[in-house]
Design an enzyme around this catalytic site. Structure first.
Site, PDB file in Angstrom:
ATOM      1  N   GLY A 505       0.812  -1.208   0.000  1.00 22.58           N
ATOM      2  CA  GLY A 505       0.000   0.000   0.000  1.00 22.58           C
ATOM      3  C   GLY A 505       0.841   1.250   0.000  1.00 22.58           C
ATOM      4  N   GLY A 507       0.463   4.620   1.847  1.00 25.77           N
ATOM      5  CA  GLY A 507      -0.334   5.356   2.820  1.00 25.77           C
ATOM      6  C   GLY A 507       0.213   6.737   3.042  1.00 25.77           C
ATOM      7  N   GLY A 508      -0.285   7.372   4.064  1.00 27.11           N
ATOM      8  CA  GLY A 508       0.205   8.682   4.402  1.00 27.11           C
ATOM      9  C   GLY A 508       1.678   8.579   4.725  1.00 27.11           C
ATOM     10  CG  PHE A 509       3.688  10.703   6.853  1.00 31.35           C
ATOM     11  CD1 PHE A 509       4.396  11.884   6.816  1.00 31.35           C
ATOM     12  CD2 PHE A 509       2.533  10.648   7.592  1.00 31.35           C
ATOM     13  CE1 PHE A 509       3.963  12.986   7.519  1.00 31.35           C
ATOM     14  CE2 PHE A 509       2.089  11.744   8.292  1.00 31.35           C
ATOM     15  CZ  PHE A 509       2.807  12.917   8.261  1.00 31.35           C
ATOM     16  N   GLY A 510       4.184   7.753   3.015  1.00 34.63           N
ATOM     17  CA  GLY A 510       5.057   6.872   2.249  1.00 34.63           C
ATOM     18  C   GLY A 510       4.498   5.477   2.049  1.00 34.63           C
ATOM     19  N   PRO A 511       5.205   4.680   1.199  1.00 35.41           N
ATOM     20  CG  PRO A 511       6.830   3.719  -0.172  1.00 35.41           C
ATOM     21  CD  PRO A 511       6.470   4.996   0.502  1.00 35.41           C
ATOM     22  CB  VAL A 512       2.852   0.100   3.711  1.00 32.43           C
ATOM     23  CG1 VAL A 512       2.944  -0.913   4.830  1.00 32.43           C
ATOM     24  CG2 VAL A 512       2.413   1.430   4.254  1.00 32.43           C
ATOM     25  CE  LYS A 526       3.165   5.619   7.389  1.00 32.69           C
ATOM     26  NZ  LYS A 526       2.007   5.208   6.639  1.00 32.69           N
ATOM     27  CG  ASP A 622      13.745  15.520  25.393  1.00 35.70           C
ATOM     28  OD1 ASP A 622      14.190  14.374  25.324  1.00 35.70           O
ATOM     29  OD2 ASP A 622      14.115  16.355  26.229  1.00 35.70           O
TER      30      ASP A 622
END
Ligand SMILES: *[C@@H]1O[C@H](CO)[C@@H](O)[C@H](O)[C@H]1NC(C)=O
Ligand SMILES: *[C@@H]1O[C@H](CO)[C@@H](O)[C@H](O)[C@H]1NC(C)=O
Ligand SMILES: *[C@@H]1O[C@H](CO)[C@@H](O)[C@H](O)[C@H]1NC(C)=O
Ligand SMILES: *[C@@H]1O[C@H](CO)[C@@H](O)[C@H](O)[C@H]1NC(C)=O
Ligand SMILES: *[C@@H]1O[C@H](CO)[C@@H](O)[C@H](O)[C@H]1NC(C)=O
Ligand SMILES: *[C@@H]1O[C@H](CO)[C@@H](O)[C@H](O)[C@H]1NC(C)=O
Ligand SMILES: *[C@@H]1O[C@H](CO)[C@@H](O)[C@H](O)[C@H]1NC(C)=O
Ligand SMILES: *[C@@H]1O[C@H](CO)[C@@H](O)[C@H](O)[C@H]1NC(C)=O
Ligand SMILES: *[C@@H]1O[C@H](CO)[C@@H](O)[C@H](O)[C@H]1NC(C)=O
Length: 796
Positions: A505, A507-512, A526, A622
């Site tokens: 897939g 998805g958000g922020f890159g392939p899986v 991911k 932090d």
């Protein structure tokens, strides 16, 4: 030769300086052939040129070296910076004593090389392709044996191969000196060289005699405050032996042209020549940030660039002038609270990843171990800190600091040397009690969270709650939660080198990718796209936060990878996820309404937890500057097994403005999707061009909210509850973020039986264009792209 150039004046009158090479260009300067203004010296490789130039508007003439092939005249060395020739009569020649001398018409010596007198008649000067002007005795057949070389006398520029530092045998200190300004090569305020500091060397920029920046002492592997690592542009090197102590760098290969400059305001900059754009690109600069500036926070303080208040007193110290400490200027620093008296309770606190304090008052012993070092520091009440000298092989030697600890910076990167500071008995106690305080805060936050959960459980009288989905939020001590770091090789093996057939897939922020660990466990990897770049610490902190949001029915984060690429490793769910239950093809097992409702409430609770950021931040100190976008988007992706998209609020997509209210928007979209069983991004309606939000809004206005419900649910639901949820969803996706409720209110609304809710206003982004080339659009969609902006613009 003089035929080519009738007279120097003629030459200049026709071409000024740019065509001056026409006059004469030689490759060797001998005693019989001087160089006049207008002539140049070039070596066979034609990389550099020696000649006369005038900077800016000035009419002063300077003898200088510049790049032969770079159109923008870039000076790398100047001989007579403080003694310009006032007219065009300057001559460079080899004098009787075998020295290079620059004289004007009146035979005034404006500059000369400082080598020894020699009576040899065969002294020649050459400009080598490295940019080095060398003077040598031609009768001697020994290469590299120069009488004099310009590389030993840098002006404001360091070229590849140049040694920056000491030749201890000759007592030669090669350091850079800044120009007065970019247009005035006379001696400026700053120098940059190797400070030998006892026998522990470091690089220091000074303004006059005052330190402006220091790299921190060399520990055998790196400077304690600056790490040197070979890269694709240049290969840095530090040499420390009994004969020489110097820094040098080489270009990565022949075709990369680099130079480093100490500019007129004391910044050391490294430039790379960009062949494509024909300009110099600055690669880095030192000092890099405010914490690099020497003594920025004064004595006994710690400078941390990621803190909003960059200066803080070290443990056991308090501001010297509390009034001043509250302002931006903190140079008076901190003083000891309880002077050491060598009593039993005193001890040491280890500070990891810091730049070592300046070596002002110190003693050292190279044969001591760290343990002996501690004992030595413990015995002496005026010893403020200790550390090992040499970091190679786990550390050896002993450095003891007496008096003030100056210029300590918290480093964001890995460092291989720790600093141990002397702490009095009472401060050691308070350090412990401070730790207890944090624990107390953590426990009370956990308590509040538990209360909230309990409150809802009781309030909602959910008898089947155990079956439903609720977030088991765990607030753990930072250190007790160890998130495994996977190495790149393991990941590559597991995913068949990210083979396309393993891709499950985008998805958000890159392939899986799907993968299998050597122990047989199936994982989903991911790969985070480039633009989600963050500082490593920030990334790790956020990953930790996600890891803490454990849920027994949703995918679990197993770990991350931070080598080369950032990756998140989840457990693989063969049967699909929540996502496929709601949107999937195998919808016979689609969730009943009660379960969907529980999911909605569970996610709302998770968000409420996230939004208690003020309290979270106490635990995760932090995370002060945390961008919730990443976290919550990951959260949605996570809850939905990577398939997140289209949850972005208008103010975020358009302005990049991020508010907790943007999460509310995303939550609203999710809620409407769960109710309708349709994805916002894939939604299509034969009658109109609206997206899911628009569709919901229209049905709401037409008072036909019930037709919005997923047909799969048939009649297994309580209509008033569903309508209430749609109502809440529409309130969450309102265009103006001020109008949206907060998470707490959302939970109250979802739980109350008969609250009178405000009427929703128009949602954001409800117009979707109808287009044929949907595929192009689809491929662009993920959490990161500003897809919605595009849609909005074209929808008009
Ligand atoms: C150089 O001359 C130009 C044009 O006369 C002027 O605009 C500029 O300010 C001058 N630069 C300096 C450093 O004097
Ligand atoms: C070098 O030569 C110059 C000029 O002839 C003379 O003044 C100077 O004393 C000589 N230096 C040495 C060290 O011989
Ligand atoms: C210099 O030495 C090289 C070998 O090292 C030799 O080939 C060459 O002929 C020598 N030149 C002179 C002028 O002696
Ligand atoms: C630098 O070299 C000297 C001489 O070899 C040695 O004594 C010293 O320990 C070295 N310092 C470091 C920090 O490596
Ligand atoms: C030099 O390095 C660059 C990458 O930094 C590479 O693209 C180029 O091909 C290399 N050139 C040579 C001659 O090796
Ligand atoms: C020197 O370099 C720094 C950092 O790149 C820059 O901010 C500053 O303006 C430069 N100063 C001059 C005089 O060019
Ligand atoms: C040393 O100082 C601590 C306070 O920092 C004090 O409690 C203790 O009594 C002192 N001990 C001696 C021997 O003076
Ligand atoms: C360094 O430490 C060793 C071991 O403690 C000791 O024998 C030696 O005398 C010390 N050297 C100096 C110069 O203090
Ligand atoms: C502590 O160390 C300093 C600096 O080396 C020294 O002058 C002083 O005598 C030492 N004090 C004791 C009690 O050893």
């Amino acid at each position: 030769m003089d035929i080519l150039c009738f007279s120097v004046l003629y030459c200049i009158s026709i071409s000024l300086f740019s065509l001056a090479e026409v006059c004469k260009s030689v490759d060797v300067l001998s005693s019989s052939e001087p160089i006049r203004d207008g002539d140049t010296l070039v070596w066979v490789g034609e990389k550099f040129q020696l000649g006369f130039f005038s900077p800016g508007n000035s009419s002063n003439r300077f003898l200088a070296i510049w790049y032969h092939n770079i159109p923008e005249k870039t000076i790398v060395w100047v001989a007579n910076g403080d003694n310009p020739v006032n007219d065009l009569t300057g001559v460079l020649r080899i004098g009787n004593e075998g020295k290079l001398v620059l004289v004007d018409q009146a035979e005034r010596v404006l500059w000369s090389s400082n080598n020894m007198n020699t009576s040899s008649q065969s002294v020649v000067a050459q400009l080598l392709d490295s940019g080095n002007l060398v003077l040598k005795d031609d009768s001697e057949n020994v290469s590299g044996n120069y009488l004099w070389q310009s590389f030993d006398h840098p002006s404001n520029t360091l070229l590849a191969g140049m040694k920056h530092g000491w030749d201890l045998r000759m007592g030669l200190d090669r350091h850079m000196t800044s120009w007065k300004s970019a247009e005035d090569p006379s001696t400026g305020d700053f120098t940059y060289g190797v400070d030998l500091g006892g026998i522990i060397p470091e690089l220091v920029i000074r303004k006059g005699r005052v330190k402006y920046f220091r790299t921190g002492p060399w520990n055998g592997i790196q400077f304690s405050g600056v790490r040197l690592t070979p890269n694709l542009i240049f290969i840095p090197k530090f040499v420390n032996n009994s004969q020489e102590v110097y820094y040098t760098f080489n270009s990565f290969n022949e075709s990369t042209i680099t130079r480093s400059v100490l500019n007129a305001s004391g910044n050391h900059q490294l430039y790379l020549w960009n062949e494509k754009t024909w300009e110099w690109t600055m690669i880095y600069t030192l000092p890099h940030d405010a914490c690099d500036v020497y003594r920025n926070c004064g004595p006994n303080s710690m400078c941390t660039i990621s803190n909003p208040q960059i200066c803080s007193c070290m443990i056991g110290y308090q501001p010297k002038s509390p009034v001043e400490w509250d302002t931006f200027v903190k140079r008076s620093g901190c003083v000891s609270k309880n002077p050491f008296n060598c009593s039993k309770g005193e001890g040491f606190k280890r500070l990891k990843g810091v730049k070592m304090p300046d070596l002002l008052q110190f003693t050292m012993n190279t044969s001591m171990s760290l343990k002996q070092c501690e004992l030595e520091c413990f015995k002496n009440c005026s010893c403020g800190a200790y550390a090992s000298i040499d970091a190679t092989g786990g550390g050896s030697g002993c450095l003891l600091w007496f008096g003030d600890l100056l210029d300590v910076k918290k480093l964001s990167e890995y460092a291989n040397q720790d600093l141990y500071i002397h702490v009095s008995a009472s401060d050691l106690d308070s350090a412990n009690s401070m730790w207890k305080e944090w624990v107390a805060v953590a426990i009370s936050v956990a308590f509040v969270v538990v209360l909230v959960v309990l409150y809802f459980c009781i309030f909602r009288r959910m008898e089947k709650h155990a079956q439903g989905i609720a977030f088991d939020l765990q607030v753990k001590d930072e250190n007790s939660l160890q998130l495994p770091i996977f190495d790149m090789v393991t990941i590559l093996r597991a995913t068949n080198n990210f083979c396309d057939s393993n891709k499950i897939g985008e998805g958000g922020f890159g392939p899986v990718y799907k993968g299998q660990l050597p122990n047989g466990q199936e994982i989903a990897v991911k790969r985070l796209s480039e633009d989600s770049r963050q500082r490593l610490n920030e990334f790790k902190n956020e990953v930790m936060l996600i890891a803490k949001l454990q849920h027994r029915n949703l995918v679990r984060l197993l770990g991350c990878c931070t080598e080369e690429e950032r990756m998140l490793i989840y457990e693989y769910m063969p049967n699909g996820s929540l996502d496929s239950f709601i949107f999937g093809k195998t919808r016979e097992n689609s969730l009943v309404w009660r379960m969907r409702f529980d999911i909605i409430v569970g996610i709302a609770r998770g968000l409420l937890y996230l939004h208690r950021d003020s309290r979270l931040r106490i635990i995760h100190r932090d995370l002060k500057a945390i961008r919730f976008s990443w976290l919550t988007h990951s959260f949605f992706c996570y809850a939905y097994y990577f398939s997140c998209s289209g949850y972005m609020a208008p103010e975020y997509a358009i302005d990049g403005l991020f508010l907790t209210k943007s999460d509310i928007f995303s939550f609203g979209v999710l809620l409407l999707e769960i109710i309708s069983g349709k994805r916002n991004r894939e939604f299509n309606h034969p009658d109109h061009c609206f997206n899911l939000l628009g569709h919901a809004w229209m049905l709401w206005l037409e008072r036909k909210a019930s037709s919005f419900v997923d047909p799969q649910l048939s009649n297994s639901f309580d209509l008033s509850e569903v309508v209430k949820c749609i109502h809440v969803g529409l309130l969450c996706v309102q265009r103006r973020h001020d109008d949206r409720p907060n998470m707490w209110t959302v939970l109250l609304m979802l739980d109350s039986e008969s609250a009178s809710l405000p009427q929703p206003k128009q949602p954001g982004f409800y117009i979707e264009r109808c287009s044929e080339n949907t595929n192009v659009e689809m491929s662009r969609r993920d959490c990161n792209s500003n897809e919605i902006t595009i849609t909005l613009l074209e929808g008009r």
